[in-house]
Structures are given as C-alpha cells and as structure tokens.
Write a protein that holds these residues in place. Structure first.
Motif, PDB file in Angstrom:
ATOM      1  N   PHE A   1      -0.625  -0.859  -5.134  1.00  0.00           N
ATOM      2  CA  PHE A   1      -1.547  -1.662  -4.329  1.00  0.00           C
ATOM      3  C   PHE A   1      -1.705  -3.018  -4.984  1.00  0.00           C
ATOM      4  CE2 PHE A   1      -2.434   2.559  -2.919  1.00  0.00           C
ATOM      5  CZ  PHE A   1      -2.763   2.420  -1.581  1.00  0.00           C
TER       6      PHE A   1
ATOM      7  N   LEU B   1      -9.231  -4.561   1.109  1.00  0.00           N
ATOM      8  CA  LEU B   1      -8.238  -4.681   0.026  1.00  0.00           C
ATOM      9  C   LEU B   1      -7.640  -6.080  -0.024  1.00  0.00           C
ATOM     10  CD1 LEU B   1      -6.291  -3.243  -2.103  1.00  0.00           C
ATOM     11  CD2 LEU B   1      -4.718  -3.004  -0.169  1.00  0.00           C
TER      12      LEU B   1
ATOM     13  N   ALA C   1       0.865  -1.184   0.000  1.00  0.00           N
ATOM     14  CA  ALA C   1       0.000   0.000   0.000  1.00  0.00           C
ATOM     15  C   ALA C   1       0.897   1.227   0.000  1.00  0.00           C
ATOM     16  CB  ALA C   1      -0.914   0.009   1.224  1.00  0.00           C
TER      17      ALA C   1
ATOM     18  N   PHE D   1     -12.175  -2.223  -7.900  1.00  0.00           N
ATOM     19  CA  PHE D   1     -12.803  -1.609  -6.732  1.00  0.00           C
ATOM     20  C   PHE D   1     -13.678  -0.438  -7.180  1.00  0.00           C
ATOM     21  CE2 PHE D   1      -9.107  -3.730  -5.015  1.00  0.00           C
ATOM     22  CZ  PHE D   1      -9.554  -4.230  -3.793  1.00  0.00           C
TER      23      PHE D   1
ATOM     24  N   PHE E   1      -7.672   3.851   1.072  1.00  0.00           N
ATOM     25  CA  PHE E   1      -7.815   2.601   0.326  1.00  0.00           C
ATOM     26  C   PHE E   1      -8.748   1.643   1.065  1.00  0.00           C
ATOM     27  CE2 PHE E   1      -4.140   1.926   3.065  1.00  0.00           C
ATOM     28  CZ  PHE E   1      -4.350   0.649   3.565  1.00  0.00           C
TER      29      PHE E   1
ATOM     30  N   ALA F   1      -4.658  -3.863  -7.789  1.00  0.00           N
ATOM     31  CA  ALA F   1      -5.921  -3.164  -7.614  1.00  0.00           C
ATOM     32  C   ALA F   1      -6.191  -2.262  -8.812  1.00  0.00           C
ATOM     33  CB  ALA F   1      -5.887  -2.331  -6.337  1.00  0.00           C
TER      34      ALA F   1
END
Length: 211
Positions: free
Chosen positions: A148, A109, A98, A184, A105, A127
């Motif tokens: 990420f 995750l 991260a 996401f 975030f 991500a």
C-alpha cells in the motif's frame, strides 16, 4: 500533483490458501477484488489489475490486466513496476497500490498518502500502522505495509534496474529514495488485515460487520 492511478496487486502465489487467486474468494457475497475496487476506485483517476497468467479469468471486472515484466514472481515490487509502466503509457505521474487480499483498507488512503508526499521531488510514501503489545518487542514502532503505497512514475527505470539486480525487499528501495510513511490507526481493527489463510477469511466475515 494530479490524482494518481490505482493498481491492485494480485500477482502473488497464494500458497497459504492452497494456490489460485485470493482476490476471487468470496467475502460477504462479493469477491475480495470487488471489495478492493469499491474502496480504491473512488480514490483514483483509473484502475488496473496486476496479475500473471491468463487474464481472461478477470474479464468480468472490466479492468486492464497487466502482468509482471520481471520473470519469476519477483514479489510486490514487480507489480509496482508493471503498474508504473502502465501509468506511464496513460501519461500519469504516480500510482497508488493496494493488495488484492486486503478488503478493509482506509477509504482515505490516497488522500493521506498524497498529503504526506507534499514537498517530495518524487512522491513515494508507504502506509504504516502502529505496533502494539508483543509486536513492539520485535523492534520498531510501526508495521510498514509495502503493498500500500504512493509511487512515482519518474523512478520506474531505477526500480527496473534494482529488480534486475536482484532487489526484492520493498523498504530497501523506498528508503534509498527518501520514502516517507503515513500512519493509519488500528481502531477498531487493523485496516490492513489481509486474508492469507482460510481462517483469515472466516475472521474477515466477522470484521465485515465493523468495516
């Protein structure tokens, strides 16, 4: 797959913020790093911070501080490699990274990255978020967020060789190894909004109320 370790990537130069450590900037009475630790810590089996220079400036965090092993600020992949090497010493199979300047975030995750890695020989997932509006004109339907991701310890020597050969673009390496993507949502805002400028930090104060 066992629960991965977490690596906070703070090895950048922060040139648009005038240099220094973005992670030590204050947001809502806490440092950005404190926000990152609060979100990532509960999702992983342990945490470390990837940062270069004097590690003592982060002593208050109580985290291991690991520096890049590739010289010359080789970008986020150098931080990933440092994290993988540290994880190997801990006997871990994978890490999740991260960025230190991205305080909002998702709190799921790691679970979602791991779910999308199911069936992979080596878990490797980045991500992404959907592109909207004018972004769609620049090609592709998603924005990939290469800081990420879920990364396998088993490929660390391959990554080291690639970096030593001059590779710097994350997705060139992940695509080569069959990397997957986790999408996401961006409602009510992009959870991967990151603080690059003083104006971004001002906006982050507003977004903090919705996070």
């Amino acid at each position: 797959m066992t629960q991965p370790l977490g690596i906070i990537l703070a090895g950048g130069l922060a040139t648009r913020m005038g240099g220094g450590d973005k992670g030590l900037l204050t947001l809502g009475g806490q440092t950005l790093l404190a926000h990152i630790i609060d979100r990532l810590g509960p999702q992983v089996a342990g945490l470390a911070l990837n940062a270069n220079g004097d590690p003592e400036r982060f002593a208050g965090l109580g985290l291991p501080v690991i520096a890049d092993s590739i010289e010359g600020f080789a970008g986020p992949l150098a931080g990933v490699l440092a994290g993988l090497d540290w994880a190997a010493e801990q006997g871990a199979d994978a890490i999740v990274t991260a960025a230190a300047d991205t305080p909002f975030f998702p709190r799921d995750l790691v679970a979602r990255l791991m779910a999308d890695a199911e069936g992979q020989t080596h878990p490797l997932v980045l991500a992404t978020t959907p592109r909207t509006g004018a972004e769609l004109k620049s090609g592709g339907k998603v924005n990939r967020h290469p800081t990420f991701g879920l990364w396998p310890v088993a490929l660390r020597d391959d990554l080291r060789a690639a970096l030593n050969d001059g590779l710097r673009k994350v997705v060139l390496w992940t695509d080569k190894h069959g990397g997957r993507e986790t999408l996401f949502p961006v409602d009510p805002f992009d959870p991967f909004f990151n603080v690059n400028t003083p104006e971004d930090l001002t906006r982050a104060e507003t977004l903090l109320e919705q996070a």
